[in-house]
Scaffold this motif. Structure first.
Motif, PDB file in Angstrom:
ATOM      1  N   ALA A   1       2.451  -0.909  -4.191  1.00  0.00           N
ATOM      2  CA  ALA A   1       2.477   0.015  -5.666  1.00  0.00           C
ATOM      3  C   ALA A   1       3.577  -0.543  -6.477  1.00  0.00           C
ATOM      4  O   ALA A   1       3.430  -0.078  -7.575  1.00  0.00           O
ATOM      5  CB  ALA A   1       2.541   1.460  -5.252  1.00  0.00           C
TER       6      ALA A   1
ATOM      7  N   PRO B   1       0.537   9.199  -0.699  1.00  0.00           N
ATOM      8  CA  PRO B   1       0.309  10.844  -0.971  1.00  0.00           C
ATOM      9  C   PRO B   1       1.569  11.340  -0.898  1.00  0.00           C
ATOM     10  O   PRO B   1       1.917  12.340  -1.529  1.00  0.00           O
ATOM     11  CB  PRO B   1      -0.859  11.256  -0.092  1.00  0.00           C
TER      12      PRO B   1
ATOM     13  N   VAL C   1       0.304   5.107  -5.141  1.00  0.00           N
ATOM     14  CA  VAL C   1       1.724   5.720  -4.402  1.00  0.00           C
ATOM     15  C   VAL C   1       1.185   6.254  -3.174  1.00  0.00           C
ATOM     16  O   VAL C   1       0.242   7.423  -3.320  1.00  0.00           O
ATOM     17  CB  VAL C   1       2.471   6.520  -5.475  1.00  0.00           C
TER      18      VAL C   1
ATOM     19  N   ARG D   1       4.062  10.713  -3.687  1.00  0.00           N
ATOM     20  CA  ARG D   1       3.384  10.932  -5.175  1.00  0.00           C
ATOM     21  C   ARG D   1       3.986  12.179  -5.842  1.00  0.00           C
ATOM     22  O   ARG D   1       4.100  13.343  -5.173  1.00  0.00           O
ATOM     23  CB  ARG D   1       1.765  11.028  -5.130  1.00  0.00           C
TER      24      ARG D   1
ATOM     25  N   LEU E   1      -0.410   5.642 -10.404  1.00  0.00           N
ATOM     26  CA  LEU E   1      -0.254   6.809  -9.384  1.00  0.00           C
ATOM     27  C   LEU E   1      -1.078   6.835  -8.112  1.00  0.00           C
ATOM     28  O   LEU E   1      -0.654   7.018  -6.980  1.00  0.00           O
ATOM     29  CB  LEU E   1      -0.237   8.288 -10.170  1.00  0.00           C
ATOM     30  N   PRO E   2      -2.351   6.392  -8.237  1.00  0.00           N
ATOM     31  CA  PRO E   2      -3.352   6.619  -7.152  1.00  0.00           C
ATOM     32  C   PRO E   2      -2.725   5.415  -5.912  1.00  0.00           C
ATOM     33  O   PRO E   2      -3.129   5.810  -4.900  1.00  0.00           O
ATOM     34  CB  PRO E   2      -4.544   6.195  -7.717  1.00  0.00           C
TER      35      PRO E   2
ATOM     36  N   LEU F   1       8.880   3.979  -7.432  1.00  0.00           N
ATOM     37  CA  LEU F   1       7.742   4.366  -6.614  1.00  0.00           C
ATOM     38  C   LEU F   1       6.464   3.458  -7.044  1.00  0.00           C
ATOM     39  O   LEU F   1       5.800   3.272  -6.165  1.00  0.00           O
ATOM     40  CB  LEU F   1       7.379   6.023  -6.921  1.00  0.00           C
ATOM     41  N   ALA F   2       6.596   3.207  -8.135  1.00  0.00           N
ATOM     42  CA  ALA F   2       5.259   2.342  -8.576  1.00  0.00           C
ATOM     43  C   ALA F   2       5.539   1.438  -9.763  1.00  0.00           C
ATOM     44  O   ALA F   2       6.418   1.825 -10.641  1.00  0.00           O
ATOM     45  CB  ALA F   2       4.043   3.101  -9.092  1.00  0.00           C
TER      46      ALA F   2
ATOM     47  N   GLN G   1       8.126   2.943  -0.907  1.00  0.00           N
ATOM     48  CA  GLN G   1       6.762   2.849  -0.368  1.00  0.00           C
ATOM     49  C   GLN G   1       6.454   3.325   1.198  1.00  0.00           C
ATOM     50  O   GLN G   1       7.532   3.390   1.867  1.00  0.00           O
ATOM     51  CB  GLN G   1       5.987   1.479  -0.600  1.00  0.00           C
TER      52      GLN G   1
END
Length: 173
Positions: free
Chosen positions: A130, A44, A42, A47, A39-40, A27-28, A82
């Protein structure tokens, strides 16, 4: 409630952290030890509600180590998730096809992504990526051959490009 796992490992250019969904999808990722920086970026909807630290993420950790040790293709088959609009999604897919040691320009990248006039949108795809390393936005340069930007710093981008240069040489920027 989605739960993800993270792991940070040392690399020749500093700590590298990956955040992985329960199914093993990245994810990141990036050259930091801080989840607060990862995390920011990713989306929403992707997340995770909770991230649990683990010492090892299996194939993801193995691929990161192998890549930094010189096996540049080790990252190619790691799945990434993503979310964004149609063009950005396509641009991220295209980034995964840019071969190591053969960086391309933002202009050529926009054309490869199907919108030759969308150079700023292509640059935005790099900026919003990300999953650094696994979606290798570091392989995109300005038209004049200069580095451009990189979330993890220009020294990191330069190291990555030199690491990927044929025969261990240095690329000209």
């Amino acid at each position: 409630m989605s739960i993800a796992s993270s792991s940070t490992i040392d690399t020749p250019i500093g700590p590298f952290t990956a955040v992985v969904a329960g199914d093993g999808t990245v994810l990141a990722a990036g050259w930091t030890a801080s989840l607060d920086l990862l995390l920011p970026v990713v989306a929403p909807g992707l997340r995770p509600a909770e991230v649990r630290a683990r010492p090892d993420l299996g194939p993801v950790t193995d691929a990161v180590r192998r890549y930094h040790d010189g096996e540049l293709s080790a990252i190619d088959d790691i799945p990434v998730r993503q979310a964004s609009g149609e063009f950005i999604q396509r641009a991220w897919e295209v980034l995964r096809t840019v071969p190591p040691g053969k960086p391309t320009s933002y202009t050529d990248f926009a054309a490869l992504a199907g919108r030759p006039d969308a150079i700023r949108a292509a640059a935005a795809a790099c900026a919003r990526n990300a999953a650094a390393l696994f979606v290798p936005c570091h392989r995109i340069l300005r038209s004049d051959g200069s580095l451009g930007g990189f979330r993890w710093g220009l020294e990191t981008k330069r190291w990555l490009l030199d690491h990927e240069a044929p025969s261990g040489g240095q690329l000209q920027y």
